[in-house]
Every structure is written in C-alpha cells, then in structure tokens.
Design a protein around this motif. Structure first.
Motif, PDB file in Angstrom:
ATOM      1  N   ASP A   3      24.442  22.598  -4.145  1.00  0.00           N
ATOM      2  CA  ASP A   3      23.269  21.743  -3.968  1.00  0.00           C
ATOM      3  C   ASP A   3      23.722  20.334  -3.582  1.00  0.00           C
ATOM      4  N   VAL A   4      22.981  19.703  -2.691  1.00  0.00           N
ATOM      5  CA  VAL A   4      23.299  18.346  -2.240  1.00  0.00           C
ATOM      6  C   VAL A   4      22.128  17.424  -2.568  1.00  0.00           C
ATOM      7  N   PHE A   5      22.423  16.228  -3.063  1.00  0.00           N
ATOM      8  CA  PHE A   5      21.365  15.253  -3.354  1.00  0.00           C
ATOM      9  C   PHE A   5      21.974  13.856  -3.357  1.00  0.00           C
ATOM     10  N   ALA A   6      21.107  12.849  -3.269  1.00  0.00           N
ATOM     11  CA  ALA A   6      21.554  11.455  -3.239  1.00  0.00           C
ATOM     12  C   ALA A   6      21.271  10.780  -4.579  1.00  0.00           C
ATOM     13  N   VAL A   7      22.161   9.872  -4.950  1.00  0.00           N
ATOM     14  CA  VAL A   7      22.053   9.140  -6.213  1.00  0.00           C
ATOM     15  C   VAL A   7      22.243   7.652  -5.946  1.00  0.00           C
ATOM     16  N   TYR A   8      21.412   6.846  -6.589  1.00  0.00           N
ATOM     17  CA  TYR A   8      21.565   5.393  -6.525  1.00  0.00           C
ATOM     18  C   TYR A   8      21.683   4.850  -7.944  1.00  0.00           C
ATOM     19  N   ARG A   9      22.810   4.245  -8.238  1.00  0.00           N
ATOM     20  CA  ARG A   9      23.058   3.665  -9.572  1.00  0.00           C
ATOM     21  C   ARG A   9      22.742   4.677 -10.683  1.00  0.00           C
ATOM     22  N   ASN A  10      23.331   5.864 -10.553  1.00  0.00           N
ATOM     23  CA  ASN A  10      23.234   6.938 -11.546  1.00  0.00           C
ATOM     24  C   ASN A  10      21.848   7.561 -11.668  1.00  0.00           C
ATOM     25  N   GLN A  11      20.958   7.275 -10.721  1.00  0.00           N
ATOM     26  CA  GLN A  11      19.636   7.895 -10.737  1.00  0.00           C
ATOM     27  C   GLN A  11      19.458   8.734  -9.467  1.00  0.00           C
ATOM     28  N   GLN A  12      19.085   9.992  -9.654  1.00  0.00           N
ATOM     29  CA  GLN A  12      18.842  10.860  -8.513  1.00  0.00           C
ATOM     30  C   GLN A  12      17.585  10.409  -7.781  1.00  0.00           C
ATOM     31  N   ILE A  13      17.709  10.217  -6.464  1.00  0.00           N
ATOM     32  CA  ILE A  13      16.584   9.670  -5.697  1.00  0.00           C
ATOM     33  C   ILE A  13      16.055  10.648  -4.647  1.00  0.00           C
ATOM     34  N   THR A  14      16.651  11.825  -4.527  1.00  0.00           N
ATOM     35  CA  THR A  14      16.150  12.836  -3.592  1.00  0.00           C
ATOM     36  C   THR A  14      16.104  14.190  -4.282  1.00  0.00           C
ATOM     37  N   LEU A  15      15.394  15.105  -3.670  1.00  0.00           N
ATOM     38  CA  LEU A  15      15.420  16.488  -4.134  1.00  0.00           C
ATOM     39  C   LEU A  15      16.773  17.108  -3.796  1.00  0.00           C
ATOM     40  N   ARG A  16      17.051  18.232  -4.433  1.00  0.00           N
ATOM     41  CA  ARG A  16      18.277  18.969  -4.124  1.00  0.00           C
ATOM     42  C   ARG A  16      18.067  19.829  -2.879  1.00  0.00           C
ATOM     43  N   THR A  17      19.010  19.774  -1.980  1.00  0.00           N
ATOM     44  CA  THR A  17      19.006  20.637  -0.794  1.00  0.00           C
ATOM     45  C   THR A  17      20.058  21.717  -0.987  1.00  0.00           C
ATOM     46  N   VAL A  18      19.667  22.966  -0.803  1.00  0.00           N
ATOM     47  CA  VAL A  18      20.560  24.095  -1.064  1.00  0.00           C
ATOM     48  C   VAL A  18      21.344  24.446   0.195  1.00  0.00           C
ATOM     49  N   ILE A  19      22.672  24.544   0.059  1.00  0.00           N
ATOM     50  CA  ILE A  19      23.530  25.043   1.130  1.00  0.00           C
ATOM     51  C   ILE A  19      23.756  26.534   0.888  1.00  0.00           C
ATOM     52  N   GLN A  20      23.639  27.327   1.937  1.00  0.00           N
ATOM     53  CA  GLN A  20      23.756  28.773   1.792  1.00  0.00           C
ATOM     54  C   GLN A  20      25.140  29.171   1.269  1.00  0.00           C
ATOM     55  N   PRO A  21      25.199  30.185   0.385  1.00  0.00           N
ATOM     56  CA  PRO A  21      26.499  30.654  -0.125  1.00  0.00           C
ATOM     57  C   PRO A  21      27.416  31.076   1.022  1.00  0.00           C
ATOM     58  N   THR A  22      28.693  30.796   0.859  1.00  0.00           N
ATOM     59  CA  THR A  22      29.646  31.119   1.919  1.00  0.00           C
ATOM     60  C   THR A  22      31.022  31.369   1.333  1.00  0.00           C
ATOM     61  N   TYR A  23      31.876  32.024   2.131  1.00  0.00           N
ATOM     62  CA  TYR A  23      33.276  32.243   1.741  1.00  0.00           C
ATOM     63  C   TYR A  23      34.156  31.410   2.650  1.00  0.00           C
ATOM     64  N   GLN A  24      35.128  30.739   2.047  1.00  0.00           N
ATOM     65  CA  GLN A  24      36.053  29.898   2.798  1.00  0.00           C
ATOM     66  C   GLN A  24      37.459  30.479   2.702  1.00  0.00           C
TER      67      GLN A  24
END
Length: 210
Positions: free
Chosen positions: A91-112
């Motif tokens: 999951d990806v999201f943005a934080v400002y001064r320890n506070q989450q300011i956006t929703l979580r965006t899901v990255i599809q599962p993958t193998y590296q």
C-alpha cells in the motif's frame, strides 16, 4: 496378562518411540538445512528509490482541510543473486508530519526475481482530509517559506523464495522523502507538465525495514 502379551506390548511401545524419534530427527535436520542455507545466502532487504513526484492538487481549504492528488514513481531493486521476493501486499500513501493525508493506494501483488527492478507510478489522493490544527499551522508556514517535506510510505507484506523454499510473511515498511517547492517550481527542480501540475525530480533513496 500373559508374558507373551507383555512382550508384544513392549515391542510396540519401543517401535512407536523409535518412529517418533525418527520423525523428530528428520524435522530437525530439515530445519537445520534451511537455516544453514539461509545463513550462507545472507538475504538482503530490497532497496527502494523515489524517482519523482507530480503534484496535481495540494490545497488547504476551510478549517484545516487538505485536498491532494500526487503521482509518485518508486523503484524497488532486489539485490539478491539467489533469492526472489514476493510482494503479497503493498500500500502507498502520503504522510505530513506523522499524519496520513491521503488514502492508501494498492499496488498489485507481484514477484521480483534475482537482481530485478520493479517500477511503480501510483496516485495517492486525499479529498478534504481533516488535519490536526498544529499541522495546519505548520503547513501554512511551510507554504509561506516555499518548501514542504512529505513522506511517501509503502506498507506491506513480503516473502522470500530460495529455490523451492518460500519463507513466511514479513512486514515491509518503506519511507521515502519527497520535497515539494511552492512559488517558482524551477527553484525546486520542478517541471510544469500540465494545468497546475508540477513534476519534481527527486531520485532519493528510501529507508527500508523488514
């Protein structure tokens, strides 16, 4: 009980103990082999870099409500020669001064695979997100100064693959610094890419914990 019955009972009991002992020894050897292989290979955690951030919306309205839309480009490198990585959840999201300011965006599962590099460019979006009063004051101050520091975080679960063996799930936590400039975009390595959209070239390593 006859002597013959007692003799057969002892034999069965001894055979049962030997079977249990054999199973325990087998399991111990399997676990020991896995630990030795793991120690020899010395798995290394993945390395993340935030390449850029494109800001489409970043506005404070009303009583400390923040609306934002940011596209970030993040690359992940698997530095291991013989170990693959399963990203089961990310999951990806943005934080400002320890506070989450956006929703979580899901990255599809993958193998590296071994020494592979994956690049993701998700959007992180927040619509009229209420922020703490002290963060609102700090945000106004940062905008006045002209520089704002965000944290782009990735939170997920990973597994490591060695040959046919796949480990259990580990918690992955990634923290990427993103410096955004206000006023003159060029002063902060910004490039205007559309109506009110500014792309910032960052190329900053992220801190990674597993």
């Amino acid at each position: 009980m006859s002597k013959e019955c007692a003799h057969h009972s002892k034999k069965r009991s001894k055979l049962t103990r030997r079977i249990y002992a054999g199973i325990l020894i087998f399991l111990f050897l399997v676990l020991l082999t896995i630990l030795l292989v793991w120690a020899i290979l010395q798995p290394t955690k993945p390395k993340f870099i935030i390449q850029d951030a494109t800001v489409y919306v970043f506005n404070v309205t009303g009583a400390n409500f923040l609306s934002s839309s940011i596209q970030v480009t993040v690359s992940a490198h698997n530095p291991n020669d013989k170990i693959g990585i399963y990203y089961d959840r990310l999951d990806v999201f943005a934080v400002y001064r320890n506070q989450q300011i956006t929703l979580r965006t899901v990255i599809q599962p993958t193998y590296q695979g071994h020494n592979d590099v994956n690049v993701w460019s998700p959007f992180v979006v927040g619509n009229a997100v209420p922020i703490a009063p002290y963060n609102g004051a700090a945000l106004y101050q940062d905008q006045a100064v002209g520089t704002l520091l965000l944290s782009i975080k990735l939170d997920g679960r990973v597994r490591f693959k060695v040959g046919a063996f796949v480990s259990g799930r580990y918690h992955l936590n990634v923290d990427c610094p993103a410096t955004i400039s206000f006023g003159n975009p060029a002063a902060g390595n910004g490039i205007i890419v559309g109506n009110n959209a500014v792309k910032y070239q960052l190329v900053q390593p992220c801190s990674v914990s597993v």
